[in-house]
Write an enzyme that holds these catalytic residues in place. Sequence first.
Site, short mmCIF file in Angstrom:
data_model
loop_
_atom_site.label_atom_id
_atom_site.label_comp_id
_atom_site.label_asym_id
_atom_site.label_seq_id
_atom_site.Cartn_x
_atom_site.Cartn_y
_atom_site.Cartn_z
N PRO A 199 140.26 81.05 77.93
CA PRO A 199 139.67 81.27 79.25
C PRO A 199 140.50 80.71 80.40
O PRO A 199 141.09 79.64 80.30
CB PRO A 199 138.31 80.55 79.16
CG PRO A 199 138.42 79.63 78.00
CD PRO A 199 139.41 80.24 77.07
N ASN A 200 140.51 81.50 81.44
CA ASN A 200 141.15 81.18 82.72
C ASN A 200 142.67 81.25 82.70
O ASN A 200 143.30 81.14 83.75
CB ASN A 200 140.69 79.83 83.27
CG ASN A 200 139.22 79.82 83.55
OD1 ASN A 200 138.70 80.71 84.21
ND2 ASN A 200 138.51 78.83 83.03
N ARG B 167 145.64 79.92 89.75
CA ARG B 167 144.69 78.81 89.53
C ARG B 167 145.45 77.49 89.47
O ARG B 167 146.31 77.31 88.61
CB ARG B 167 143.95 79.04 88.22
CG ARG B 167 143.05 77.92 87.82
CD ARG B 167 142.41 78.20 86.46
NE ARG B 167 141.71 77.01 86.02
CZ ARG B 167 141.92 76.42 84.85
NH1 ARG B 167 142.77 76.92 84.00
NH2 ARG B 167 141.24 75.35 84.53
N TYR C 248 149.41 74.02 86.83
CA TYR C 248 149.85 75.05 85.89
C TYR C 248 151.09 75.82 86.33
O TYR C 248 151.60 76.64 85.58
CB TYR C 248 148.70 76.02 85.60
CG TYR C 248 147.49 75.34 85.04
CD1 TYR C 248 147.49 74.84 83.74
CD2 TYR C 248 146.34 75.16 85.80
CE1 TYR C 248 146.39 74.19 83.22
CE2 TYR C 248 145.22 74.51 85.28
CZ TYR C 248 145.26 74.04 83.99
OH TYR C 248 144.16 73.40 83.48
N ASN D 72 146.72 78.58 73.08
CA ASN D 72 146.26 77.75 74.18
C ASN D 72 144.81 78.16 74.37
O ASN D 72 144.52 79.17 75.01
CB ASN D 72 147.08 77.98 75.45
CG ASN D 72 146.67 77.07 76.58
OD1 ASN D 72 145.57 76.54 76.59
ND2 ASN D 72 147.56 76.89 77.54
N ALA E 136 139.73 75.72 77.84
CA ALA E 136 138.57 74.83 77.73
C ALA E 136 137.92 74.90 76.35
O ALA E 136 137.30 73.92 75.91
CB ALA E 136 137.55 75.15 78.81
N HIS F 215 138.27 72.05 73.76
CA HIS F 215 137.46 70.84 73.83
C HIS F 215 136.00 71.06 73.47
O HIS F 215 135.23 70.09 73.41
CB HIS F 215 137.55 70.25 75.24
CG HIS F 215 138.95 70.27 75.78
ND1 HIS F 215 139.95 69.47 75.28
CD2 HIS F 215 139.52 71.02 76.76
CE1 HIS F 215 141.07 69.71 75.94
NE2 HIS F 215 140.84 70.66 76.82
N ASP G 232 136.81 76.56 63.40
CA ASP G 232 136.52 77.13 62.09
C ASP G 232 137.30 78.42 61.84
O ASP G 232 137.76 78.67 60.73
CB ASP G 232 135.02 77.38 61.93
CG ASP G 232 134.22 76.10 61.80
OD1 ASP G 232 134.82 75.02 61.62
OD2 ASP G 232 132.97 76.18 61.90
N GLU H 110 148.92 74.40 68.62
CA GLU H 110 148.13 74.34 69.85
C GLU H 110 149.04 73.93 71.00
O GLU H 110 149.82 72.99 70.86
CB GLU H 110 147.01 73.31 69.66
CG GLU H 110 146.10 73.15 70.84
CD GLU H 110 144.94 72.23 70.50
OE1 GLU H 110 144.17 72.54 69.57
OE2 GLU H 110 144.81 71.19 71.17
N HIS I 185 149.29 73.17 75.28
CA HIS I 185 148.66 72.92 76.58
C HIS I 185 149.77 72.79 77.60
O HIS I 185 150.74 72.05 77.39
CB HIS I 185 147.83 71.63 76.55
CG HIS I 185 146.73 71.69 75.55
ND1 HIS I 185 145.58 72.39 75.78
CD2 HIS I 185 146.64 71.17 74.31
CE1 HIS I 185 144.81 72.29 74.70
NE2 HIS I 185 145.44 71.56 73.80
N ILE I 186 149.64 73.50 78.70
CA ILE I 186 150.65 73.46 79.75
C ILE I 186 150.70 72.08 80.39
O ILE I 186 151.77 71.51 80.60
CB ILE I 186 150.36 74.56 80.80
CG1 ILE I 186 150.47 75.94 80.14
CG2 ILE I 186 151.29 74.43 82.00
CD1 ILE I 186 149.92 77.08 80.97
N SER I 187 149.54 71.54 80.69
CA SER I 187 149.47 70.20 81.30
C SER I 187 149.35 69.15 80.20
O SER I 187 149.04 69.46 79.05
CB SER I 187 148.26 70.11 82.24
OG SER I 187 147.06 70.17 81.50
N ARG J 74 144.67 63.76 82.18
CA ARG J 74 143.62 64.45 82.94
C ARG J 74 142.26 63.83 82.64
O ARG J 74 142.16 62.73 82.12
CB ARG J 74 143.70 65.94 82.62
CG ARG J 74 145.07 66.49 83.05
CD ARG J 74 145.19 67.96 83.00
NE ARG J 74 144.25 68.58 83.92
CZ ARG J 74 143.89 69.83 83.83
NH1 ARG J 74 144.39 70.61 82.88
NH2 ARG J 74 143.03 70.34 84.68
N ARG K 59 139.01 66.12 78.39
CA ARG K 59 140.15 66.91 77.89
C ARG K 59 140.96 66.16 76.83
O ARG K 59 141.84 66.74 76.20
CB ARG K 59 141.07 67.30 79.03
CG ARG K 59 140.43 68.24 80.03
CD ARG K 59 141.47 68.70 81.06
NE ARG K 59 140.84 69.26 82.23
CZ ARG K 59 140.42 70.53 82.32
NH1 ARG K 59 140.56 71.35 81.32
NH2 ARG K 59 139.85 70.95 83.44
#
Length: 142
Positions: free
Chosen positions: A10-11, A18, A23, A74, A77, A80, A87, A98, A100-102, A107, A111
């Site tokens: 998402p996002n 954004r 990002y 990625n 949200a 988390h 699963d 996995e 994550h950009i940040s 943060r 997170r």
Amino acid sequence: MKKIAILNGPNLDRLGKREPEIYGSTTLAQLEELVRAEFAGKAQLEFFQSNHEGALIDKIAALADAKFDGVVINGGAFTHTSVALRDALLGAHLPTIEVHISNIYKREDFRHKSLTAPACIAVITGLGLEGYFAAVRFLLKK
């Protein structure tokens, strides 16, 4: 040639718009072009983005059935919050990294906990878009 999927949650379709201070200004479409160019002739890449948890879960199952060699995810949200995504990753039995950009540890506290990380062989966080490239490079060596 290895088949590697790059999944975004998402996002992430809002990359470049954004919170560019977190990002960056590169869009998801531009990221896809950059990754495809970097690994042309080295990997068969499939990209998928959804803001919907079930769509990501369905995609992971389809990748397992299609015998993909690895996944870069990625989960946004959902990382988390989603036991269901965790699963699905475990059930797929695909080497997954996995990304994550940040740096999620710099943060908000919520997170700092990844529900999906235990289903992955590695986690890359805080390298910006380079994390995607590093993940694909690793999966190509696996």
